[in-house]
Motif scaffolding. Sequence first.
Motif, short mmCIF file in Angstrom:
data_model
loop_
_atom_site.label_atom_id
_atom_site.label_comp_id
_atom_site.label_asym_id
_atom_site.label_seq_id
_atom_site.Cartn_x
_atom_site.Cartn_y
_atom_site.Cartn_z
N ALA A 191 -11.73 -6.28 4.92
CA ALA A 191 -10.57 -7.12 5.51
C ALA A 191 -10.67 -7.56 7.00
O ALA A 191 -10.42 -8.49 7.44
CB ALA A 191 -9.24 -6.74 4.91
N LYS A 192 -11.27 -6.32 7.58
CA LYS A 192 -11.44 -6.36 9.04
C LYS A 192 -10.21 -6.83 9.63
O LYS A 192 -10.48 -8.02 10.50
CB LYS A 192 -12.62 -7.17 9.24
N GLY A 193 -8.95 -6.27 9.51
CA GLY A 193 -7.75 -6.67 10.28
C GLY A 193 -7.00 -7.83 9.80
O GLY A 193 -5.84 -8.09 10.24
N GLU A 194 -7.55 -8.57 8.69
CA GLU A 194 -6.91 -9.75 8.13
C GLU A 194 -5.57 -9.24 7.16
O GLU A 194 -5.87 -7.99 6.51
CB GLU A 194 -8.01 -10.61 7.21
N PRO A 195 -4.59 -10.03 6.93
CA PRO A 195 -3.63 -9.49 6.13
C PRO A 195 -4.14 -9.33 4.51
O PRO A 195 -5.13 -10.02 4.30
CB PRO A 195 -2.54 -10.70 6.24
N LEU A 196 -3.53 -8.53 3.82
CA LEU A 196 -4.00 -8.47 2.59
C LEU A 196 -3.62 -9.75 1.76
O LEU A 196 -2.43 -10.10 1.63
CB LEU A 196 -3.15 -7.09 1.84
N THR A 197 -4.41 -10.26 1.14
CA THR A 197 -4.28 -11.31 0.54
C THR A 197 -3.99 -10.93 -1.34
O THR A 197 -4.07 -9.87 -1.61
CB THR A 197 -5.32 -12.26 0.15
N PHE A 198 -3.58 -11.90 -2.08
CA PHE A 198 -3.27 -11.68 -3.56
C PHE A 198 -4.46 -11.05 -4.04
O PHE A 198 -4.24 -10.15 -5.12
CB PHE A 198 -2.77 -12.99 -4.16
N ASP A 199 -5.66 -11.65 -3.83
CA ASP A 199 -6.91 -11.12 -4.50
C ASP A 199 -7.34 -9.77 -4.32
O ASP A 199 -7.69 -8.78 -5.12
CB ASP A 199 -8.32 -12.03 -4.36
N ARG A 200 -6.85 -9.26 -3.07
CA ARG A 200 -6.95 -7.82 -2.75
C ARG A 200 -6.11 -6.88 -3.32
O ARG A 200 -6.41 -5.88 -3.61
CB ARG A 200 -6.96 -7.66 -1.06
N ILE A 201 -4.65 -7.41 -3.25
CA ILE A 201 -3.68 -6.47 -3.93
C ILE A 201 -3.95 -6.49 -5.37
O ILE A 201 -3.92 -5.15 -5.99
CB ILE A 201 -2.62 -7.36 -3.71
N ALA A 202 -4.50 -7.53 -5.95
CA ALA A 202 -4.85 -7.73 -7.31
C ALA A 202 -6.06 -6.75 -7.81
O ALA A 202 -6.07 -5.65 -8.63
CB ALA A 202 -5.34 -9.14 -8.13
N THR A 203 -6.86 -6.48 -6.74
CA THR A 203 -8.24 -5.80 -7.14
C THR A 203 -7.81 -4.36 -6.78
O THR A 203 -7.81 -3.22 -7.61
CB THR A 203 -9.04 -5.99 -5.91
N LEU A 204 -6.80 -3.88 -5.91
CA LEU A 204 -6.31 -2.68 -5.52
C LEU A 204 -5.55 -2.02 -6.95
O LEU A 204 -5.32 -1.18 -7.16
CB LEU A 204 -5.62 -2.44 -4.56
N SER A 205 -4.78 -3.15 -7.61
CA SER A 205 -3.69 -2.65 -8.69
C SER A 205 -4.77 -2.26 -9.82
O SER A 205 -4.39 -1.52 -10.50
CB SER A 205 -3.12 -3.90 -9.12
N VAL A 206 -5.74 -3.39 -10.14
CA VAL A 206 -6.83 -2.77 -11.30
C VAL A 206 -7.30 -1.63 -10.91
O VAL A 206 -7.56 -0.57 -11.59
CB VAL A 206 -7.76 -3.91 -11.13
N PHE A 207 -7.77 -1.15 -9.53
CA PHE A 207 -8.13 0.15 -9.18
C PHE A 207 -7.23 1.28 -9.54
O PHE A 207 -7.69 2.14 -9.99
CB PHE A 207 -8.63 0.17 -7.71
N GLY A 208 -5.95 1.27 -9.26
CA GLY A 208 -4.72 1.86 -9.47
C GLY A 208 -4.55 2.34 -10.89
O GLY A 208 -4.71 3.47 -11.27
N ILE A 209 -4.83 1.16 -11.68
CA ILE A 209 -4.62 1.43 -13.19
C ILE A 209 -6.01 2.11 -13.79
O ILE A 209 -5.58 3.26 -14.73
CB ILE A 209 -4.63 -0.10 -13.95
N GLY A 210 -6.90 1.77 -13.04
CA GLY A 210 -8.21 2.51 -13.66
C GLY A 210 -8.34 4.02 -13.23
O GLY A 210 -8.72 4.87 -14.12
N ALA A 211 -7.43 4.44 -12.02
CA ALA A 211 -7.68 5.72 -11.50
C ALA A 211 -6.50 6.59 -12.47
O ALA A 211 -6.76 7.59 -12.62
CB ALA A 211 -6.88 5.58 -10.18
N LEU A 212 -5.48 5.89 -12.98
CA LEU A 212 -4.65 6.44 -13.82
C LEU A 212 -5.02 6.79 -15.11
O LEU A 212 -4.90 7.65 -15.93
CB LEU A 212 -3.25 5.64 -13.66
N LEU A 213 -6.06 5.94 -15.83
CA LEU A 213 -6.92 6.11 -16.88
C LEU A 213 -8.02 6.98 -16.82
O LEU A 213 -8.61 7.58 -17.97
CB LEU A 213 -7.08 4.73 -17.31
#
Length: 121
Positions: A37-59
Amino acid sequence: MFLKRIFGALQPTYLIRAYVISAVLMAMMVWFVIYMAKGEPLTFDRIATLSVFGIGALLFPFSKLVWDEIKRVMMGGNVFILPVIILMPLKLVVNYALWCFSIFIAPLGIAYLWLRSRQST
């Protein structure tokens, strides 16, 4: 009831070890997403990506369970002795692949645990 049956079917040490591996991989992916992101604010697509990563991490532990059961069935009680220089990178690649695809593989592990715990009760 469902979660108690699923998590109760696994050894606590197995879960702890799998979640530690999962947390390390998740931290690496979060760092990568934030670094890109290089200092840019988190956008919806990055938040969605991190959410999918989080679900994967739990599974991940259930995905790892599928791999371990397949390995157990295929190899039985055989033990292969390999040099650490080959074994460790191979284990890293396998764990990373299981973590990446855990959303797709983990339902098989959850179904397996559900059926296995149903038979024992």
